[in-house]
Design an enzyme around this catalytic site. Structure first.
Site, PDB file in Angstrom:
ATOM      1  N   ARG A 108       0.721  -1.490   0.095  1.00 40.41           N
ATOM      2  CA  ARG A 108      -0.291   0.138   0.088  1.00 40.41           C
ATOM      3  C   ARG A 108       0.751   0.846  -0.561  1.00 40.41           C
ATOM      4  O   ARG A 108       1.682   1.491   0.906  1.00 40.41           O
ATOM      5  CB  ARG A 108      -0.633   0.291   1.535  1.00 40.41           C
ATOM      6  CG  ARG A 108      -2.160  -1.109   0.955  1.00 40.41           C
ATOM      7  CD  ARG A 108      -3.003  -0.997   2.529  1.00 40.41           C
ATOM      8  NE  ARG A 108      -2.360  -0.196   3.578  1.00 40.41           N
ATOM      9  CZ  ARG A 108      -3.256   0.044   4.233  1.00 40.41           C
ATOM     10  NH1 ARG A 108      -4.645   0.269   4.670  1.00 40.41           N
ATOM     11  NH2 ARG A 108      -3.234   0.466   5.547  1.00 40.41           N
ATOM     12  N   THR A 112      -1.030   7.090  -0.377  1.00 40.06           N
ATOM     13  CA  THR A 112      -2.937   7.300  -1.247  1.00 40.06           C
ATOM     14  C   THR A 112      -3.003   6.375  -0.639  1.00 40.06           C
ATOM     15  O   THR A 112      -4.880   5.615  -0.846  1.00 40.06           O
ATOM     16  CB  THR A 112      -2.748   7.159  -2.002  1.00 40.06           C
ATOM     17  OG1 THR A 112      -1.886   6.156  -2.802  1.00 40.06           O
ATOM     18  CG2 THR A 112      -1.961   8.346  -3.050  1.00 40.06           C
ATOM     19  N   ASP A 204       0.543  -3.418  12.412  1.00 42.37           N
ATOM     20  CA  ASP A 204       0.493  -4.294  10.276  1.00 42.37           C
ATOM     21  C   ASP A 204       1.433  -5.235  10.544  1.00 42.37           C
ATOM     22  O   ASP A 204       2.296  -5.671  11.544  1.00 42.37           O
ATOM     23  CB  ASP A 204       2.266  -3.079  10.212  1.00 42.37           C
ATOM     24  CG  ASP A 204       2.312  -3.386   8.670  1.00 42.37           C
ATOM     25  OD1 ASP A 204       2.781  -2.379   7.843  1.00 42.37           O
ATOM     26  OD2 ASP A 204       2.880  -4.016   8.102  1.00 42.37           O
ATOM     27  N   ASP A 207       5.028  -6.284   9.309  1.00 42.46           N
ATOM     28  CA  ASP A 207       6.008  -6.153  10.117  1.00 42.46           C
ATOM     29  C   ASP A 207       5.607  -7.311  11.132  1.00 42.46           C
ATOM     30  O   ASP A 207       6.623  -7.314  12.432  1.00 42.46           O
ATOM     31  CB  ASP A 207       5.517  -4.559  11.027  1.00 42.46           C
ATOM     32  CG  ASP A 207       6.199  -3.720   9.514  1.00 42.46           C
ATOM     33  OD1 ASP A 207       7.182  -3.572   9.013  1.00 42.46           O
ATOM     34  OD2 ASP A 207       5.816  -2.203  10.347  1.00 42.46           O
TER      35      ASP A 207
HETATM   36  C1  PRP Z   1      -1.170  -5.209   4.336  1.00 42.20           C
HETATM   37  C2  PRP Z   1      -1.999  -6.114   4.544  1.00 42.20           C
HETATM   38  C3  PRP Z   1      -2.490  -6.270   2.814  1.00 42.20           C
HETATM   39  C4  PRP Z   1      -2.643  -4.835   3.078  1.00 42.20           C
HETATM   40  C5  PRP Z   1      -4.341  -4.197   3.579  1.00 42.20           C
HETATM   41  O1  PRP Z   1      -0.093  -4.970   3.466  1.00 42.20           O
HETATM   42  O2  PRP Z   1      -0.919  -7.553   4.642  1.00 42.20           O
HETATM   43  O3  PRP Z   1      -2.125  -6.767   2.037  1.00 42.20           O
HETATM   44  O4  PRP Z   1      -2.082  -4.041   3.689  1.00 42.20           O
HETATM   45  O5  PRP Z   1      -4.721  -3.185   3.303  1.00 42.20           O
HETATM   46  P1  PRP Z   1      -6.135  -2.629   1.859  1.00 42.20           P
HETATM   47  O6  PRP Z   1      -7.050  -3.833   2.498  1.00 42.20           O
HETATM   48  O7  PRP Z   1      -6.035  -1.501   2.578  1.00 42.20           O
HETATM   49  O8  PRP Z   1      -5.451  -2.876   1.137  1.00 42.20           O
HETATM   50  P2  PRP Z   1       0.939  -4.115   3.003  1.00 42.20           P
HETATM   51  O9  PRP Z   1       0.398  -2.935   1.927  1.00 42.20           O
HETATM   52  O10 PRP Z   1       1.612  -2.995   4.694  1.00 42.20           O
HETATM   53  O11 PRP Z   1       2.376  -4.610   2.868  1.00 42.20           O
HETATM   54  P3  PRP Z   1       3.529  -5.992   3.722  1.00 42.20           P
HETATM   55  O12 PRP Z   1       2.710  -7.065   3.513  1.00 42.20           O
HETATM   56  O13 PRP Z   1       4.275  -5.999   2.591  1.00 42.20           O
HETATM   57  O14 PRP Z   1       3.694  -5.308   4.793  1.00 42.20           O
HETATM   58  N1  URA Z   2      -2.477  -3.678   7.193  1.00 44.49           N
HETATM   59  C1  URA Z   2      -2.264  -3.506   8.041  1.00 44.49           C
HETATM   60  O1  URA Z   2      -0.854  -4.378   7.745  1.00 44.49           O
HETATM   61  N2  URA Z   2      -2.785  -3.560   9.385  1.00 44.49           N
HETATM   62  C2  URA Z   2      -3.896  -3.130   8.957  1.00 44.49           C
HETATM   63  O2  URA Z   2      -4.384  -2.522   9.541  1.00 44.49           O
HETATM   64  C3  URA Z   2      -4.058  -1.857   7.611  1.00 44.49           C
HETATM   65  C4  URA Z   2      -3.291  -2.341   6.484  1.00 44.49           C
END
Ligand code: PRP
Ligand code: URA
Length: 213
Positions: A108, A112, A204, A207
């Site tokens: 994400r 945005t 997160d 993380d």
């Molecule tokens: C997180 C999560 C989803 C997304 C959800 O990933 O694992 O993929 O956010 O958010 P959304 O419904 O608003 O799209 P992130 O983008 O943080 O990436 P990562 O898994 O690499 O940490």
């Molecule tokens: N992605 C995450 O990992 N946690 C949240 O709460 C939202 C998006």
């Protein structure tokens, strides 16, 4: 023929609820979080595969011939959304070890909140497989919607989405964009905050799985 109408399933099994509650706690460490993600994926996968079709097969026990139920050779694909979705793969594979695994890489944009694609590699026969897209979090729904867009473009028609925690906004958006997709969740949380993080959520997920904060 009309398109299949997807449903939302909230798994209220006490073991799933307990483990997700433990994962939410801020003092749960990376090792514990990762282990519980695998355990919950297996428990959720067990529920989500409840409708896999069976067929009658003749076998012989040490006592006699008989007809028994066996899985109808349904081919399954598991598609984690990188990176946090990877935390669900081993738990699902424990149930369906012959499943093929595809990967969709999305993150994400912090400003945005829109998903940015960086990787997509799917089984070449995804169009013939029941596909479980997995990701611990459904927040705005942008990542799940984009991942399922890719997978549909490659021909998949039988798709389910599985996550731990979903915000009402994400469920609505995903249902609107992909009304045919079943959504399996362990918890429907209250709302998103101004940074599009789920409240109360678990923070997160990437993380927490990989210790990258
Ligand atoms: C997180 C999560 C989803 C997304 C959800 O990933 O694992 O993929 O956010 O958010 P959304 O419904 O608003 O799209 P992130 O983008 O943080 O990436 P990562 O898994 O690499 O940490
Ligand atoms: N992605 C995450 O990992 N946690 C949240 O709460 C939202 C998006």
């Amino acid at each position: 023929m009309s398109e299949k109408q997807g449903k939302v399933y909230v798994f209220d099994h006490p073991l799933i609820q307990h483990k997700v509650s433990m994962m939410r706690k801020k003092e749960t460490n990376v090792k514990e979080f990762r282990e519980m993600a695998t355990e919950v994926a297996t428990l959720m996968g067990y529920e989500a595969t409840r409708d896999l079709p069976l067929e009658d097969v003749e076998i012989e026990t040490p006592m006699c011939k008989t007809t028994v139920k066996m899985l109808k050779g349904e081919d399954i694909a598991i598609v984690p959304i990188l990176r946090a979705g990877l935390g669900f793969v081993d738990g699902m594979l424990a149930l369906v070890p012959n499943a093929k695994v595809g990967h969709v890489g999305l993150y994400r944009d912090p400003e945005t909140h829109m998903p940015i694609e960086y990787y997509c590699k799917l089984p070449s026969d995804i169009d013939k497989r029941k596909t479980f897209v997995v990701d611990p979090m459904l927040a705005t729904g942008g990542s799940a919607i984009a991942a399922i867009d890719f997978i549909k473009r490659r021909g998949a028609t039988d798709i389910a989405f599985m996550c731990l925690i979903a915000a009402p906004e994400g469920i609505d958006a995903l249902q609107k964009a992909h009304p045919d997709v079943d959504i399996y969740i362990a918890a429907r949380d209250e709302r998103l905050n101004e940074d599009a993080y789920i409240l109360p959520g678990l923070g997160d997920a990437g993380d927490r799985l990989y210790g990258t904060k």
